[in-house]
Design a protein around this motif. Structure first.
Motif, PDB file in Angstrom:
ATOM      1  N   GLU A 110       0.836  -1.204   0.000  1.00  0.00           N
ATOM      2  CA  GLU A 110       0.000   0.000   0.000  1.00  0.00           C
ATOM      3  C   GLU A 110       0.870   1.252   0.000  1.00  0.00           C
ATOM      4  N   LYS A 111       0.524   2.187  -0.867  1.00  0.00           N
ATOM      5  CA  LYS A 111       1.335   3.404  -1.008  1.00  0.00           C
ATOM      6  C   LYS A 111       1.391   4.205   0.289  1.00  0.00           C
ATOM      7  N   SER A 112       0.367   4.089   1.113  1.00  0.00           N
ATOM      8  CA  SER A 112       0.354   4.840   2.378  1.00  0.00           C
ATOM      9  C   SER A 112       1.439   4.357   3.339  1.00  0.00           C
ATOM     10  N   LYS A 113       1.975   3.164   3.111  1.00  0.00           N
ATOM     11  CA  LYS A 113       3.016   2.606   3.978  1.00  0.00           C
ATOM     12  C   LYS A 113       4.418   2.968   3.502  1.00  0.00           C
ATOM     13  N   LEU A 114       4.524   3.594   2.333  1.00  0.00           N
ATOM     14  CA  LEU A 114       5.821   3.824   1.706  1.00  0.00           C
ATOM     15  C   LEU A 114       6.370   5.217   2.005  1.00  0.00           C
ATOM     16  N   ARG A 115       7.694   5.325   1.991  1.00  0.00           N
ATOM     17  CA  ARG A 115       8.388   6.609   2.155  1.00  0.00           C
ATOM     18  C   ARG A 115       8.553   7.262   0.789  1.00  0.00           C
ATOM     19  N   ALA A 116       8.464   8.567   0.765  1.00  0.00           N
ATOM     20  CA  ALA A 116       8.692   9.297  -0.483  1.00  0.00           C
ATOM     21  C   ALA A 116      10.149   9.144  -0.899  1.00  0.00           C
ATOM     22  N   HIS A 117      10.387   9.152  -2.195  1.00  0.00           N
ATOM     23  CA  HIS A 117      11.747   9.090  -2.730  1.00  0.00           C
ATOM     24  C   HIS A 117      12.377  10.472  -2.618  1.00  0.00           C
ATOM     25  N   ASP A 118      13.659  10.523  -2.252  1.00  0.00           N
ATOM     26  CA  ASP A 118      14.285  11.824  -2.063  1.00  0.00           C
ATOM     27  C   ASP A 118      14.751  12.477  -3.357  1.00  0.00           C
ATOM     28  N   ASP A 119      14.740  11.724  -4.469  1.00  0.00           N
ATOM     29  CA  ASP A 119      15.192  12.282  -5.747  1.00  0.00           C
ATOM     30  C   ASP A 119      14.075  12.450  -6.771  1.00  0.00           C
ATOM     31  N   TYR A 120      12.969  11.695  -6.604  1.00  0.00           N
ATOM     32  CA  TYR A 120      11.898  11.726  -7.603  1.00  0.00           C
ATOM     33  C   TYR A 120      10.558  11.924  -6.905  1.00  0.00           C
ATOM     34  N   ALA A 121       9.856  12.976  -7.306  1.00  0.00           N
ATOM     35  CA  ALA A 121       8.618  13.358  -6.623  1.00  0.00           C
ATOM     36  C   ALA A 121       7.527  12.294  -6.737  1.00  0.00           C
ATOM     37  N   ASP A 122       7.528  11.539  -7.839  1.00  0.00           N
ATOM     38  CA  ASP A 122       6.458  10.571  -8.071  1.00  0.00           C
ATOM     39  C   ASP A 122       6.887   9.140  -7.765  1.00  0.00           C
ATOM     40  N   LYS A 123       8.013   8.971  -7.065  1.00  0.00           N
ATOM     41  CA  LYS A 123       8.513   7.633  -6.750  1.00  0.00           C
ATOM     42  C   LYS A 123       8.573   7.431  -5.234  1.00  0.00           C
ATOM     43  N   TYR A 124       8.856   6.171  -4.845  1.00  0.00           N
ATOM     44  CA  TYR A 124       8.914   5.823  -3.431  1.00  0.00           C
ATOM     45  C   TYR A 124      10.242   5.126  -3.115  1.00  0.00           C
ATOM     46  N   ASP A 125      10.604   5.156  -1.849  1.00  0.00           N
ATOM     47  CA  ASP A 125      11.770   4.417  -1.375  1.00  0.00           C
ATOM     48  C   ASP A 125      11.488   2.924  -1.591  1.00  0.00           C
ATOM     49  N   PRO A 126      12.331   2.229  -2.369  1.00  0.00           N
ATOM     50  CA  PRO A 126      12.034   0.827  -2.682  1.00  0.00           C
ATOM     51  C   PRO A 126      12.509  -0.183  -1.645  1.00  0.00           C
ATOM     52  N   HIS A 127      13.253   0.242  -0.617  1.00  0.00           N
ATOM     53  CA  HIS A 127      13.946  -0.702   0.270  1.00  0.00           C
ATOM     54  C   HIS A 127      13.026  -1.319   1.326  1.00  0.00           C
ATOM     55  N   VAL A 128      11.882  -1.818   0.912  1.00  0.00           N
ATOM     56  CA  VAL A 128      10.878  -2.310   1.862  1.00  0.00           C
ATOM     57  C   VAL A 128      11.318  -3.587   2.589  1.00  0.00           C
ATOM     58  N   TRP A 129      12.304  -4.311   2.034  1.00  0.00           N
ATOM     59  CA  TRP A 129      12.772  -5.524   2.715  1.00  0.00           C
ATOM     60  C   TRP A 129      13.448  -5.221   4.045  1.00  0.00           C
ATOM     61  N   MET A 130      13.822  -3.956   4.287  1.00  0.00           N
ATOM     62  CA  MET A 130      14.443  -3.591   5.547  1.00  0.00           C
ATOM     63  C   MET A 130      13.462  -3.599   6.716  1.00  0.00           C
ATOM     64  N   SER A 131      12.189  -3.695   6.412  1.00  0.00           N
ATOM     65  CA  SER A 131      11.166  -3.821   7.442  1.00  0.00           C
ATOM     66  C   SER A 131      10.503  -5.191   7.310  1.00  0.00           C
ATOM     67  N   PRO A 132      10.694  -6.100   8.266  1.00  0.00           N
ATOM     68  CA  PRO A 132      10.012  -7.392   8.182  1.00  0.00           C
ATOM     69  C   PRO A 132       8.495  -7.260   8.059  1.00  0.00           C
ATOM     70  N   VAL A 133       7.936  -6.251   8.689  1.00  0.00           N
ATOM     71  CA  VAL A 133       6.482  -6.054   8.618  1.00  0.00           C
ATOM     72  C   VAL A 133       6.047  -5.747   7.182  1.00  0.00           C
ATOM     73  N   LEU A 134       6.787  -4.884   6.492  1.00  0.00           N
ATOM     74  CA  LEU A 134       6.456  -4.573   5.102  1.00  0.00           C
ATOM     75  C   LEU A 134       6.785  -5.740   4.176  1.00  0.00           C
TER      76      LEU A 134
END
Length: 317
Positions: A110-134
């Motif tokens: 879900e996009k609401s669980k994602l962090r905004a990307h620091d370089d691209y306004a329409d992208k998200y931080d992809p490193h979701v494996w760093m959170s076991p919950v995600l």
């Protein structure tokens, strides 16, 4: 004679093990080691998984090779991460999706669980494996993709997924326990690039990366200078290098702190965008995060189990 031969053949077939008549394993190609591991955990004996990116490989910069293309055109299912992680391959996957079954499994979070990307306004931080919950959500997406590709094995995939999700829940609980034992003023994670944002959010750590979310972003002298001042002012004692990112900028950070009379050491090497060697515990998702959690907590002041959550880590602490 023909009739007797027919019944003899039928009797022989009935005596054969069921596995001899089972459908060939589903051929799956996965980009990152983390996705490949999820496919193996959920698919079990019903899948044959090829991972494209091995230990030490940076997915942000990776481009498909000729052998990768051959493997993907022969696969029954291609799993990639998405969220602009495999930035150099994104166009290729969109084109391939017109001919093969291609699934971006992290796009299901879900996009609401994602962090905004620091370089691209329409992208998200992809490193979701760093959170076991995600990462649980990604494992469920892998299960869905396998089930759609081989619906007759749905019950097997569901059972395997439940076992793996229970392991991930155990990992998340272990992380909360040992990382909470670090003194509050030490809960600062300084790394080569900003891959640990979800980790920090889950466990209550401030995360400072020299580079941004992508390793393709530049680490300017101003950024290094600012981090040096932070290390000195806050009397931080450990920084961390990453297995898939050059340690050049981190060395510059340490040298800068030393020039100001502040001694800081490398707390350990973390797995950020790639896992450990195949066939090792650290070469699995659970082992990768167990390593990171144990190394970080131990370096920042907590008492940790000698070989991690379940005594499987290859190096003691």
């Amino acid at each position: 004679m023909i009739r007797r031969s027919f019944f003899a053949a039928l009797a022989f077939a009935a005596a054969m093990p069921l596995t001899a008549w089972a459908e060939a394993p589903l051929k799956v190609v996965a980009t990152t080691g983390m996705i490949a591991d999820a496919a193996r955990q959920v698919g079990g004996d019903q899948v044959e998984v090829k991972g494209l990116m091995g230990p030490g490989v940076d997915p942000h910069a990776y481009r498909q090779t000729r052998s990768d293309i051959v493997a993907m055109t022969r696969a029954d299912l291609i799993l990639w991460h998405g969220l602009y992680l495999e930035a150099q391959m994104e166009e290729f996957f969109h084109d391939l999706g017109r001919k093969r079954t291609v699934v971006a499994v992290a796009e299901g979070v879900e996009k609401s669980k994602l962090r905004a990307h620091d370089d691209y306004a329409d992208k998200y931080d992809p490193h979701v494996w760093m959170s076991p919950v995600l990462w649980r959500d990604v494992v469920v997406e892998v299960q869905k993709a396998l089930t759609e590709a081989r619906p007759e094995e749905a019950d097997i995939f569901a059972a395997n997924a439940q076992v793996h999700l229970a392991e991930i829940d155990q990992l998340a609980a272990y992380g909360k326990q040992v990382l909470a034992a670090v003194p509050e003023n030490n809960r600062v994670l300084v790394t080569a690039h900003d891959a640990f944002g979800y980790f920090g959010a889950e466990y209550g750590y401030e995360v400072l990366g020299i580079q941004g979310i992508s390793t393709q972003s530049e680490a300017g002298l101003n950024r290094i200078g600012t981090l040096v001042d932070t290390l000195v002012d806050r009397k931080l004692t450990a920084v961390f290098v990453e297995s898939s990112v050059s340690d050049r900028s981190m060395r510059a950070l340490i040298e800068g702190a030393d020039a100001k009379g502040h001694d800081i050491g490398i707390g350990g090497e973390l797995y950020s965008d790639a896992m450990g060697e195949p066939g090792t515990y650290e070469g699995t998702y659970v082992g990768m995060l167990d390593h990171n959690i144990t190394v970080i907590a131990g370096a920042l002041g907590a008492d940790v189990p000698d070989r991690g959550m379940s005594g499987k880590l290859s190096a003691g602490f």
